[in-house]
Motif scaffolding. Structure first.
Motif, PDB file in Angstrom:
ATOM      1  N   ARG A  38       0.849  -1.195   0.000  1.00  0.00           N
ATOM      2  CA  ARG A  38       0.000   0.000   0.000  1.00  0.00           C
ATOM      3  C   ARG A  38       0.881   1.241   0.000  1.00  0.00           C
ATOM      4  O   ARG A  38       1.952   1.258   0.613  1.00  0.00           O
ATOM      5  N   VAL A  39       0.415   2.253  -0.703  1.00  0.00           N
ATOM      6  CA  VAL A  39       1.082   3.563  -0.630  1.00  0.00           C
ATOM      7  C   VAL A  39      -0.010   4.601  -0.441  1.00  0.00           C
ATOM      8  O   VAL A  39      -1.178   4.378  -0.765  1.00  0.00           O
ATOM      9  N   GLU A  40       0.384   5.740   0.030  1.00  0.00           N
ATOM     10  CA  GLU A  40      -0.561   6.843   0.204  1.00  0.00           C
ATOM     11  C   GLU A  40      -0.642   7.628  -1.100  1.00  0.00           C
ATOM     12  O   GLU A  40       0.383   7.932  -1.727  1.00  0.00           O
ATOM     13  N   PRO A  42      -1.491   7.174  -4.323  1.00  0.00           N
ATOM     14  CA  PRO A  42      -0.798   6.787  -5.556  1.00  0.00           C
ATOM     15  C   PRO A  42      -1.407   7.524  -6.736  1.00  0.00           C
ATOM     16  O   PRO A  42      -2.571   7.928  -6.715  1.00  0.00           O
ATOM     17  N   SER A  43      -0.629   7.714  -7.765  1.00  0.00           N
ATOM     18  CA  SER A  43      -1.145   8.367  -8.962  1.00  0.00           C
ATOM     19  C   SER A  43      -0.362   7.896 -10.160  1.00  0.00           C
ATOM     20  O   SER A  43       0.721   7.324 -10.034  1.00  0.00           O
ATOM     21  N   LEU A  44      -0.919   8.146 -11.308  1.00  0.00           N
ATOM     22  CA  LEU A  44      -0.239   7.832 -12.545  1.00  0.00           C
ATOM     23  C   LEU A  44       0.297   9.135 -13.110  1.00  0.00           C
ATOM     24  O   LEU A  44      -0.268  10.210 -12.847  1.00  0.00           O
ATOM     25  N   LEU A  46       0.635  12.251 -15.184  1.00  0.00           N
ATOM     26  CA  LEU A  46      -0.395  12.942 -15.955  1.00  0.00           C
ATOM     27  C   LEU A  46       0.010  12.963 -17.415  1.00  0.00           C
ATOM     28  O   LEU A  46       1.164  13.217 -17.733  1.00  0.00           O
ATOM     29  N   PRO A  47      -0.918  12.669 -18.283  1.00  0.00           N
ATOM     30  CA  PRO A  47      -0.561  12.772 -19.705  1.00  0.00           C
ATOM     31  C   PRO A  47      -0.329  14.241 -20.069  1.00  0.00           C
ATOM     32  O   PRO A  47      -0.881  15.133 -19.416  1.00  0.00           O
TER      33      PRO A  47
ATOM     34  N   GLN B  89      -5.705  11.572 -12.693  1.00  0.00           N
ATOM     35  CA  GLN B  89      -4.866  10.372 -12.642  1.00  0.00           C
ATOM     36  C   GLN B  89      -4.559   9.942 -11.215  1.00  0.00           C
ATOM     37  O   GLN B  89      -3.488   9.440 -10.923  1.00  0.00           O
ATOM     38  N   ARG B  90      -5.495  10.163 -10.319  1.00  0.00           N
ATOM     39  CA  ARG B  90      -5.250   9.719  -8.964  1.00  0.00           C
ATOM     40  C   ARG B  90      -6.489   9.006  -8.428  1.00  0.00           C
ATOM     41  O   ARG B  90      -7.582   9.102  -8.990  1.00  0.00           O
ATOM     42  N   ASP B  98      -5.474   2.087   4.930  1.00  0.00           N
ATOM     43  CA  ASP B  98      -4.009   2.249   5.023  1.00  0.00           C
ATOM     44  C   ASP B  98      -3.360   2.272   3.647  1.00  0.00           C
ATOM     45  O   ASP B  98      -2.432   1.515   3.348  1.00  0.00           O
ATOM     46  N   PHE B 100      -3.189   2.538  -0.718  1.00  0.00           N
ATOM     47  CA  PHE B 100      -3.764   1.914  -1.914  1.00  0.00           C
ATOM     48  C   PHE B 100      -2.675   1.124  -2.625  1.00  0.00           C
ATOM     49  O   PHE B 100      -1.539   1.581  -2.722  1.00  0.00           O
ATOM     50  N   PRO B 101      -2.982  -0.079  -3.144  1.00  0.00           N
ATOM     51  CA  PRO B 101      -1.954  -0.863  -3.849  1.00  0.00           C
ATOM     52  C   PRO B 101      -1.595  -0.209  -5.172  1.00  0.00           C
ATOM     53  O   PRO B 101      -2.470  -0.109  -6.077  1.00  0.00           O
ATOM     54  N   LEU B 105      -3.471   0.204  -9.413  1.00  0.00           N
ATOM     55  CA  LEU B 105      -3.661   1.418 -10.203  1.00  0.00           C
ATOM     56  C   LEU B 105      -3.018   1.257 -11.571  1.00  0.00           C
ATOM     57  O   LEU B 105      -3.573   1.633 -12.590  1.00  0.00           O
TER      58      LEU B 105
END
Lengths: 322, 475
Positions: A38-40, A42-44, A46-47, B89-90, B98, B100-101, B105
């Motif tokens: 798990r991470v806090e 997360p995002s991809l 941005l295009p 994108q989030r 706790d 998100f994997p 994503l």
């Protein structure tokens, strides 16, 4: 005999092995995913922004979902007709389409009279076209509705009653009902309570549910609800120029002209019907016609009179004063 | 390997193979059906939730969306997670606690150009089906729901267990059934096999007890029929062999008798020639010597002696004539059967005072020389029997020659005999059997009739165009 037995057994075994192989080959291959990591936030990545995209905004009229679906289907027509890329922009509740259009966050927008007046007078936003109603006219009306069994019979009866407007910047949902009330001698202070519900849909809901005694909504929705017996039309306004498709002043004139031509060629009742989502519920069910700022002079007059519009640098009065 | 074992093994193998095939097929079908159902249900649920959260999303009501996602996760037992992915994108909202994997994503975002995506994921603990869709096609916001596939695995496991159990039951039941059925088949076969062994050892007297009317019963009945026919055939062969032996014996006896008769005849001829003819010839020679001696001294005595010698010579000629006639009368060749038989009967029976009654009908010239000879010998034998045994007063002899057959009947009114006693006695009546044998040479038949005190009849029928096979004797 023994040879035949071995041959049969081998054939059966081979068949099973092949069947297993084929079954495994045909079965889905799952994608491995680690859920325990798990991470806090997360995002991809941005295009990169598409520079060739024109953002299209809109005044909220029906419920947001229906507005979005309707305009998305309309944007597909615009893309086909102009060759430009369009993306729909949803104005957050705490923001204003007038400001977004004026400031260039969106380049084009479907906005009502009041929004256009404000956008034009403050930011120089240009009107391209106005919508054609079902009667193929470039004007529409606003209506005041009440519950079917309400004791209210005329507008003066609304004194001391509660009233639901649509969006604050809505012509049919705010300006026109205010005009009707004003001409009936009713000021806002004469109402027991009033609310800007945000859309024709919400205003209609507020009246149907009985939370408000009356409300001001677009004529098409009012007629539909009255046909279903959900509301009774208390008053109908005269015609006012219908909603516009307007553009930010900084948009390339060539682009504007191309878009205008595409809008004027739009035939939602004919060749362009396919792919549209409930376009008949919009304020331009029959397409568009030419429009100029002069078409909205009377509306501007009332808006200024009712305090719904402040003069701006681009308003005719402001221009004449400069 | 024994047939029963083979049947059991084959049945068990078939059941196991079919059971395995059924497991595979059913598992594939159930998996496919369950998968289709779960995907369809998942997509439907996701679309419904998406419809319900579009307005709050467009209005920025994240709390409403958060509550909605939490509620759907609590109420849907196989829902592992839900999350909303927004245009920036989030992850906007999710049911994960706790964090998100990040894997999720990166691997599950619905690509542009598609409105819905169904992906099978393999997590650390199980398989999860991720269903992702755009809230509104055209808007970049996506809703994803992850459904655990444990239901499918559990159901498949149950199906497999049930089928495996049923297969085991099937094998057991099948083995018992095939053992029972095979015993219905193999037990009669064993009986038939042991019967065949006994038949091979020569025991044809036993038959199989036929209890059923099915194919096995028919086989047993066929076996019994075969045994009976074998028995009859062997009996016929044995009878034929016995008859053949008997005939060989008879032939031997006849041959011996013929040889004895021939020898007796030769002895008789030799004796007659020796006793009478040679004596007569010796006396003749002596007489002639005497006559020759006294012809000059005593011509009268010589003439008397010569006259006596002449008479002696005539008697010698008569004696020789009788010897020759007894062998084969020239009458038979010169004048035919009836005259020959008449002469023989007269020569033998007239001295006994037997009265002869001769009758002939038809054209005796139709008889072939062989037929004449055989009929003559038969008649000769019959007349000899009358001469030796009958003590008759009368003898009736009849010959009827028709177009296709000749019938010779010789009847006497003598003392007769019991044919059963005579033919079944240890001493075979060779004379009568010889008559039968002679007649059978030309496919003729002989019938005997006799009764004590009532004479005897011997009737011989000879076809005038005999066939190749000899006719059986008739008593």
């Amino acid at each position: 005999m023994r040879k035949n037995l071995w041959l049969s057994a081998s054939t059966i075994l081979l068949f099973f092995v092949l069947a297993i192989i084929v079954a495994r080959a045909w079965s889905e291959k799952p994608v491995p995913v680690r859920l325990s990591q798990r991470v806090e936030n997360p995002s991809l990545p941005l295009p990169s922004p598409d520079k060739d995209v024109f953002y299209f905004g809109f005044d909220r009229r029906l419920e947001p979902r229906e507005d979005v679906k309707m305009y998305l289907s309309f944007l597909r027509y615009l893309e086909r007709s102009t060759g430009y890329h369009f993306a729909l922009h949803i104005t957050p509740k705490n923001a204003s389409i007038v400001e977004e259009l004026g400031q260039g966050k969106v380049q084009f927008a479907a906005i009502g009279t009041l929004s256009y007046l404000e956008a034009h007078d403050r930011y120089g936003v240009r009107v391209l076209v106005k919508g054609l109603t079902e009667e193929k006219k470039g004007t529409y009306r606003g209506m005041i509705i009440t519950q079917p069994n309400s004791p209210l019979r005329s507008l003066p009866d609304l004194k001391g009653k509660t009233f639901a407007f649509g969006a604050r910047n809505s012509t049919q949902g705010h300006l026109i009902p205010r005009i009707l009330l004003f001409e009936a001698g009713i000021r806002l202070s004469d109402l027991a309570a009033f609310e800007y519900t945000g859309s024709h849909f919400e205003a209609a809901n507020a009246v149907i549910s009985g939370r408000y005694d009356a409300g001001g909504i677009q004529d098409t929705l009012a007629r539909e609800l009255a046909k279903k017996g959900l509301v009774r039309i208390l008053a109908t306004s005269p015609c006012f120029p219908s909603s516009t498709i307007s553009a930010n002043a900084q948009v390339d004139p060539q682009v504007i002209e191309k878009v205008r031509q595409a809008l004027l060629a739009f035939d939602p009742l004919g060749k362009d019907q396919e792919g549209l989502y409930h376009w008949e519920q919009s304020e331009m069910p029959a397409g568009f016609t030419t429009a100029t700022d002069e078409d909205y002079a009377e509306a501007r007059h009332w808006a200024l009179r009712l305090g719904l519009l402040e003069p701006g640098p681009f308003s005719p009065e402001g221009k004449s004063n400069r | 390997m024994k047939l029963s074992r083979r049947i059991i093994l084959t049945t068990s193998a078939i059941i196991v193979v079919m059971g395995l095939l059924t497991i595979f097929a059913l598992q594939a079908l159930v998996k496919s059906a369950l998968k289709s159902y779960l995907v369809s249900r998942g997509v439907s649920l996701t679309e419904t939730i998406a419809e319900n959260i579009i307005n709050p999303y467009l209005d920025g009501n994240l709390l409403v969306i958060d509550r909605a996602l939490a509620a759907v996760k609590n109420r849907t037992a196989d829902l592992e997670y839900a999350f909303l992915f927004d245009p920036d994108q989030r992850i906007l909202l999710s049911t994960f606690e706790d964090g998100f994997p990040p894997d999720l994503l990166q691997k599950t975002i619905v690509p542009a150009g598609e409105t819905t995506q169904v992906l099978l994921l393999r997590t650390e603990t199980s398989q999860v089906r991720d269903i992702g869709l755009y809230l509104i096609p055209g808007l970049p916001a996506q809703l994803h729901l992850g459904f655990s596939e444990e239901t499918i695995q559990h159901s498949l496991g149950q199906v497999g267990m049930v089928i495996a159990f049923l297969t085991l039951v099937g094998v057991t039941v099948g083995s018992v059934a095939s053992l029972t059925i095979s015993s219905f088949i193999t037990r009669p076969l064993e009986v038939l096999s042991s019967m065949a062994t006994r038949i091979g050892q020569g025991d044809l007297n036993q038959e199989i007890l036929v209890k059923s009317k099915d194919e096995v019963g028919q086989l047993a009945e066929s076996f019994n029929q075969m045994t009976r026919r074998l028995r009859e055939t062997i009996k016929r062969l044995q009878d034929s062999e016995a008859e053949l032996k008997r005939r060989e014996e008879l032939m031997g006896q006849l041959l011996a008798k013929a040889m004895r008769a021939q020898e007796d005849e030769r002895k008789r001829i030799a004796r007659e020639l020796h006793d009478e003819t040679s004596q007569s010839l010796a006396a003749l020679v002596l007489g002639l010597k005497v006559a020759a001696t006294v012809v000059k001294s005593d011509p009268e005595r010589a003439e008397k002696t010569l006259e006596q010698m002449k008479n002696s010579a005539v008697n010698i000629v008569k004696e020789l004539h009788n010897v020759v006639y007894d062998l084969r009368p020239t009458l038979l060749d010169d004048r035919g059967l009836i005259p020959a038989l008449t002469w023989y009967a007269e020569s033998r029976l007239k001295p006994q005072g037997v009265i002869l009654h001769i009758e002939a009908a038809g054209d005796p010239t139709q008889l072939s020389p062989e037929a004449e000879t055989i009929l003559y010998r038969i008649g000769q034998e019959a007349i000899s029997n009358v001469y030796r045994h009958a003590r008759a007063k009368n003898l009736w002899l009849s010959l009827k020659v028709k177009s296709e057959e000749a019938v010779l009947s010789i009847r006497d009114d003598g003392r007769g005999f019991n044919p059963k006693t005579v033919f079944s006695s240890e001493k075979s009546p060779l004379g009568l059997l010889g008559i039968q044998e002679r007649a059978s040479l030309l496919q003729g038949q002989v019938s005997f009739w006799s009764q004590p005190g009532h004479g005897t009849l011997v009737s011989t029928t000879l076809p005038l165009a005999p066939s190749i096979k000899p006719a059986p004797p008739k008593a």
